[in-house]
Design a protein around this motif. Structure first.
Motif, PDB file in Angstrom:
ATOM      1  N   ALA A   1      -1.996   4.858  -8.722  1.00  0.00           N
ATOM      2  CA  ALA A   1      -2.298   5.681  -9.894  1.00  0.00           C
ATOM      3  C   ALA A   1      -3.229   6.839  -9.552  1.00  0.00           C
ATOM      4  CB  ALA A   1      -2.931   4.813 -10.992  1.00  0.00           C
ATOM      5  N   ILE A   2      -4.150   6.595  -8.601  1.00  0.00           N
ATOM      6  CA  ILE A   2      -5.114   7.636  -8.226  1.00  0.00           C
ATOM      7  C   ILE A   2      -4.486   8.664  -7.294  1.00  0.00           C
ATOM      8  CG2 ILE A   2      -7.257   8.059  -6.940  1.00  0.00           C
ATOM      9  CD1 ILE A   2      -8.251   5.342  -8.003  1.00  0.00           C
ATOM     10  N   THR A   3      -3.674   8.194  -6.326  1.00  0.00           N
ATOM     11  CA  THR A   3      -3.185   9.078  -5.260  1.00  0.00           C
ATOM     12  C   THR A   3      -1.822   9.686  -5.554  1.00  0.00           C
ATOM     13  OG1 THR A   3      -2.168   7.208  -4.079  1.00  0.00           O
ATOM     14  CG2 THR A   3      -4.457   7.768  -3.543  1.00  0.00           C
ATOM     15  N   ARG A   4      -1.253   9.419  -6.732  1.00  0.00           N
ATOM     16  CA  ARG A   4       0.069   9.966  -7.048  1.00  0.00           C
ATOM     17  C   ARG A   4       0.061  11.492  -6.925  1.00  0.00           C
ATOM     18  NH1 ARG A   4       0.528   7.924 -11.700  1.00  0.00           N
ATOM     19  NH2 ARG A   4       1.650   6.027 -11.093  1.00  0.00           N
ATOM     20  N   ASN A   5       1.026  12.016  -6.168  1.00  0.00           N
ATOM     21  CA  ASN A   5       1.205  13.463  -5.952  1.00  0.00           C
ATOM     22  C   ASN A   5       0.053  14.100  -5.162  1.00  0.00           C
ATOM     23  OD1 ASN A   5       3.583  13.370  -7.535  1.00  0.00           O
ATOM     24  ND2 ASN A   5       2.395  13.678  -9.412  1.00  0.00           N
ATOM     25  N   LEU A   6      -0.783  13.276  -4.498  1.00  0.00           N
ATOM     26  CA  LEU A   6      -1.879  13.833  -3.702  1.00  0.00           C
ATOM     27  C   LEU A   6      -1.593  13.783  -2.207  1.00  0.00           C
ATOM     28  CD1 LEU A   6      -5.037  12.468  -5.549  1.00  0.00           C
ATOM     29  CD2 LEU A   6      -4.095  14.773  -5.620  1.00  0.00           C
ATOM     30  N   GLY A   7      -0.464  13.173  -1.808  1.00  0.00           N
ATOM     31  CA  GLY A   7      -0.079  13.205  -0.407  1.00  0.00           C
ATOM     32  C   GLY A   7      -0.521  12.016   0.413  1.00  0.00           C
ATOM     33  N   MET A   8      -0.728  10.852  -0.196  1.00  0.00           N
ATOM     34  CA  MET A   8      -0.996   9.652   0.598  1.00  0.00           C
ATOM     35  C   MET A   8       0.225   9.369   1.464  1.00  0.00           C
ATOM     36  SD  MET A   8      -2.895   7.021   1.462  1.00  0.00           S
ATOM     37  CE  MET A   8      -4.141   6.555   0.253  1.00  0.00           C
ATOM     38  N   PRO A   9       0.068   9.253   2.797  1.00  0.00           N
ATOM     39  CA  PRO A   9       1.223   8.998   3.666  1.00  0.00           C
ATOM     40  C   PRO A   9       2.004   7.772   3.205  1.00  0.00           C
ATOM     41  CG  PRO A   9      -0.702   9.544   4.975  1.00  0.00           C
ATOM     42  CD  PRO A   9      -1.173   9.423   3.562  1.00  0.00           C
ATOM     43  N   HIS A  10       3.336   7.892   3.227  1.00  0.00           N
ATOM     44  CA  HIS A  10       4.177   6.841   2.667  1.00  0.00           C
ATOM     45  C   HIS A  10       3.994   5.503   3.391  1.00  0.00           C
ATOM     46  CE1 HIS A  10       6.062  10.477   1.082  1.00  0.00           C
ATOM     47  NE2 HIS A  10       6.636   9.714   0.174  1.00  0.00           N
ATOM     48  N   LYS A  11       3.986   5.536   4.729  1.00  0.00           N
ATOM     49  CA  LYS A  11       3.863   4.279   5.464  1.00  0.00           C
ATOM     50  C   LYS A  11       2.490   3.643   5.234  1.00  0.00           C
ATOM     51  CE  LYS A  11       7.953   4.250   7.208  1.00  0.00           C
ATOM     52  NZ  LYS A  11       8.265   4.482   8.613  1.00  0.00           N
ATOM     53  N   THR A  12       1.461   4.468   5.113  1.00  0.00           N
ATOM     54  CA  THR A  12       0.136   3.924   4.803  1.00  0.00           C
ATOM     55  C   THR A  12       0.148   3.253   3.429  1.00  0.00           C
ATOM     56  OG1 THR A  12      -0.953   5.630   6.131  1.00  0.00           O
ATOM     57  CG2 THR A  12      -2.305   4.495   4.506  1.00  0.00           C
ATOM     58  N   MET A  13       0.837   3.883   2.469  1.00  0.00           N
ATOM     59  CA  MET A  13       0.933   3.292   1.138  1.00  0.00           C
ATOM     60  C   MET A  13       1.700   1.977   1.182  1.00  0.00           C
ATOM     61  SD  MET A  13      -0.261   4.039  -1.824  1.00  0.00           S
ATOM     62  CE  MET A  13      -0.378   2.624  -2.909  1.00  0.00           C
ATOM     63  N   HIS A  14       2.768   1.914   1.996  1.00  0.00           N
ATOM     64  CA  HIS A  14       3.507   0.656   2.153  1.00  0.00           C
ATOM     65  C   HIS A  14       2.603  -0.426   2.752  1.00  0.00           C
ATOM     66  CE1 HIS A  14       7.039   2.554   0.825  1.00  0.00           C
ATOM     67  NE2 HIS A  14       7.398   3.131   1.947  1.00  0.00           N
ATOM     68  N   MET A  15       1.774  -0.036   3.721  1.00  0.00           N
ATOM     69  CA  MET A  15       0.851  -0.997   4.331  1.00  0.00           C
ATOM     70  C   MET A  15      -0.146  -1.505   3.291  1.00  0.00           C
ATOM     71  SD  MET A  15      -1.702  -0.468   7.581  1.00  0.00           S
ATOM     72  CE  MET A  15      -2.820   0.594   6.633  1.00  0.00           C
ATOM     73  N   LEU A  16      -0.659  -0.599   2.444  1.00  0.00           N
ATOM     74  CA  LEU A  16      -1.606  -1.011   1.404  1.00  0.00           C
ATOM     75  C   LEU A  16      -0.941  -1.938   0.391  1.00  0.00           C
ATOM     76  CD1 LEU A  16      -3.405   2.403   0.787  1.00  0.00           C
ATOM     77  CD2 LEU A  16      -4.341   0.404   1.963  1.00  0.00           C
ATOM     78  N   GLU A  17       0.320  -1.668   0.066  1.00  0.00           N
ATOM     79  CA  GLU A  17       1.046  -2.539  -0.861  1.00  0.00           C
ATOM     80  C   GLU A  17       1.240  -3.925  -0.250  1.00  0.00           C
ATOM     81  OE1 GLU A  17       3.703   0.971  -3.039  1.00  0.00           O
ATOM     82  OE2 GLU A  17       4.560  -0.259  -1.440  1.00  0.00           O
ATOM     83  N   GLY A  18       1.597  -3.968   1.044  1.00  0.00           N
ATOM     84  CA  GLY A  18       1.753  -5.261   1.699  1.00  0.00           C
ATOM     85  C   GLY A  18       0.440  -6.017   1.775  1.00  0.00           C
ATOM     86  N   GLU A  19      -0.639  -5.298   2.075  1.00  0.00           N
ATOM     87  CA  GLU A  19      -1.960  -5.928   2.106  1.00  0.00           C
ATOM     88  C   GLU A  19      -2.318  -6.501   0.738  1.00  0.00           C
ATOM     89  OE1 GLU A  19      -6.689  -4.723   2.486  1.00  0.00           O
ATOM     90  OE2 GLU A  19      -5.147  -3.182   2.304  1.00  0.00           O
ATOM     91  N   SER A  20      -2.113  -5.702  -0.307  1.00  0.00           N
ATOM     92  CA  SER A  20      -2.451  -6.151  -1.658  1.00  0.00           C
ATOM     93  C   SER A  20      -1.637  -7.376  -2.049  1.00  0.00           C
ATOM     94  CB  SER A  20      -2.210  -5.012  -2.655  1.00  0.00           C
ATOM     95  OG  SER A  20      -2.435  -5.437  -3.978  1.00  0.00           O
TER      96      SER A  20
END
Length: 573
Positions: free
Chosen positions: A132-151
């Motif tokens: 919700a915070i990083t939407r459209n701000l350019g968080m790298p996709h693979k990093t976001m996938h890693m954060l989702e897996g961690e969560s």
């Protein structure tokens, strides 16, 4: 207020705040929802809810974790398994131990086992809040996938750690060997139960729907929504982790869905239903946090024996300690795994100080932390109050708010300082897949001479005319997807960049006209219904066909506009 009225009010506010967040983009949606909840609960005559932690855990957590397991990209999840496990399991262990001792040293009145419980409560991260915070701000996709897996995994590991810590407080007995043995049983048993129930449901669904088709789509979607609750309840009843059971059921169901490409209606209903469930439940959780906030603060400040400024200092110290441990582990323990993943092509972005900092600040706490804190029992086995329960809940709530606000401020600043990147790998994969699908469709239209001889000349002429039109449309799409046109095509080799550019714009215009025609068709059908020349059933069936065509066409149009270099703002001109 009656319970039913409260539930309806929370759901309504969740929807309204979701709409409001579209206009107030500077403030993350979770913060808006927490503020709204606090405002309507703060006055003396405000809304106050008697909170049942066990009911909260049952109603909210299983469907959200199931949806995470169902949606998370499995290829990226397994490709980045090592850094995800290092963050989700090893970091949780370090957090519980290190932060537990720090909290006990900082607040001597809180027993060590209760401090471990608090550390376990604040160990899970919330990828939904980060998104919700990083939407459209350019968080790298693979990093976001890693954060989702961690969560996804540390939600389960954190909640299991909370259960062990609370059990130790209740019994006064703590044994590392027993904890390790029980943890393995609960984890493996929960994964096994969830996977079995997910595959069992999928097998039963396939058996039924391959006989009756999409007729039972609505009932199957309803059963799918109930599956995470069933997995959680069965897991808890047999003494394993219901949380992990819900996660495993979601992953197993997703794998089974890969063989169900023909069930369009069920797929559309499932996507819509889960989007609504996730939005409603996430909104409800943060609104409930806001509703509980005034009473948590008031009770803690009045009865904890600590000054308000000391309590805020504890919150800040715990939050910064959490982030420091996270940064240290990412820099020391995870860096090598991230670098190796980058070298093997599993992660496009190379590890850097800024990326490590962004990953650290993405350690926001959210819904699961709140659920874990409120699930702490009120009393011990002998009836005495649970030690420092109100203080534990206050500190956990403060950490949620602190990390949310800090992340909302710092993440946009960090991401703006990072070099711009584009997910070219995913775009290329999508382009190649679309091209392969188009070529396969063209090949499928080819008929042998033997097949053609079975029909008369008129049929053959009509067939070839239709095939010619369809083939040309697929070729136009392939030209649009491939900068050089159709591979190994003589015609494509003669195309100049200007011709390719013109063809792309012409194809975009054609799809825009087709979209316009679909909208005119739909308006005409509604006019026919208003004039009573067709009934509601006929209208719904025909409009549903047009809606599915429009969804497909809009997706193709978006890809075509991007390939033709037409900005989204100019789409309607």
């Amino acid at each position: 207020m009656h319970t039913v009225e409260t539930v309806l009010l929370v759901l309504m506010l969740g929807a309204l705040t979701g709409i409001a967040a579209r206009y107030v983009r500077a403030i993350p949606l979770p913060l808006i929802q927490i503020a709204i909840g606090a405002l309507i609960a703060w006055p003396q005559k405000g809304l106050h809810i008697a909170f049942d932690p066990e009911l909260f855990m049952l109603l909210f957590i299983p469907p959200l974790l199931f949806a995470d397991g169902w949606r998370i990209p499995k290829r990226e999840f397994f490709a980045l398994a090592k850094p995800i496990l290092l963050l989700a399991l090893v970091l949780v262990l370090f957090t519980v131990l290190g932060l537990g001792y720090l909290i006990h040293w900082m607040i001597p009145s809180m027993p060590l086992l209760v401090a471990f419980a608090l550390a376990a409560v604040v160990s899970p991260t919330d990828a939904v809040a980060v998104s919700a915070i990083t939407r459209n701000l350019g968080m790298p996709h693979k990093t976001m996938h890693m954060l989702e897996g961690e969560s996804l995994l540390n939600d389960a590991s954190g909640l299991v750690a909370v259960k062990f810590a609370v059990a130790a407080v209740l019994t006064g007995v703590f044994s590392w060997s027993n904890v390790a043995k029980d943890f393995m049983w609960m984890a493996l048993g929960g994964l096994g139960v969830g996977a079995a129930m997910g595959w069992g449901f999928s097998y039963a669904r396939d058996t039924i729907t391959r006989r009756v088709g999409d007729v039972a789509a609505t009932q199957m979607v309803l059963l799918l929504v109930l599956l995470p609750f069933a997995s959680y309840i069965v897991g808890e009843k047999i003494g394993v982790s219901g949380i992990l059971a819900a996660v495993a059921a979601g992953i197993a169901t997703n794998f089974a869905d890969l063989d169900r490409s023909n069930f369009i209606s069920e797929r559309l209903q499932t996507e819509g239903t889960w989007s609504m469930v996730e939005s409603a439940f996430n909104g409800a959780i943060f609104l409930l946090l806001g509703l509980q906030l005034p009473s948590i603060m008031g009770t803690t400040i009045l009865h904890s024996g600590h000054e308000w400024w000391a309590l805020l200092g504890y919150v800040a110290a715990i939050s910064f300690a959490l982030l420091f441990v996270r940064w240290l582990w990412i820099t020391v323990g995870v860096q090598r795994a991230l670098r190796k993943a980058h070298q093997e092509g599993k992660m496009a972005e190379a590890p850097s100080k800024l990326l490590n900092l962004a990953t650290t600040m993405a350690g926001i706490r959210g819904a699961v932390t709140l659920a874990a804190a409120l699930s702490i029992p009120v009393a011990l086995s002998d009836g005495t109050p649970f030690p420092e329960r109100d203080l534990l809940i206050f500190l956990a709530t403060g950490v949620i708010l602190f990390t949310l606000v800090l992340g909302a401020i710092s993440l946009p600043l960090i991401l703006r300082c990072m070099p711009a990147h584009e997910d070219t790998e995913t775009q290329q994969e999508e382009r190649f897949a679309r091209t392969a699908a188009c070529k396969a469709a063209i090949v499928s239209l080819t008929m042998t001479e033997e097949d053609l001889q079975q029909h008369d000349e008129q049929w053959v002429a009509q067939y070839q005319e239709v095939v010619g039109r369809i083939t040309q449309e697929y070729r136009n799409r392939i030209h649009l997807l491939d900068d050089t046109g159709i591979a190994n095509s003589t015609e494509a080799q003669r195309d100049t960049p200007e011709m390719v550019h013109e063809r792309r714009h012409r194809y975009v215009k054609e799809m825009e006209l087709r979209l316009h025609c679909i909208q005119v068709e739909r308006d005409t059908l509604y006019a026919e219904r208003q004039a009573h020349r067709i009934n509601d059933e006929t209208l719904r069936g025909m409009v549903s066909e047009l809606d599915m065509s429009e969804v497909s066409l809009r997706k193709r149009l978006a890809v075509s506009r991007k390939a033709a270099g037409i900005p989204a703002a100019d789409a309607e001109h």
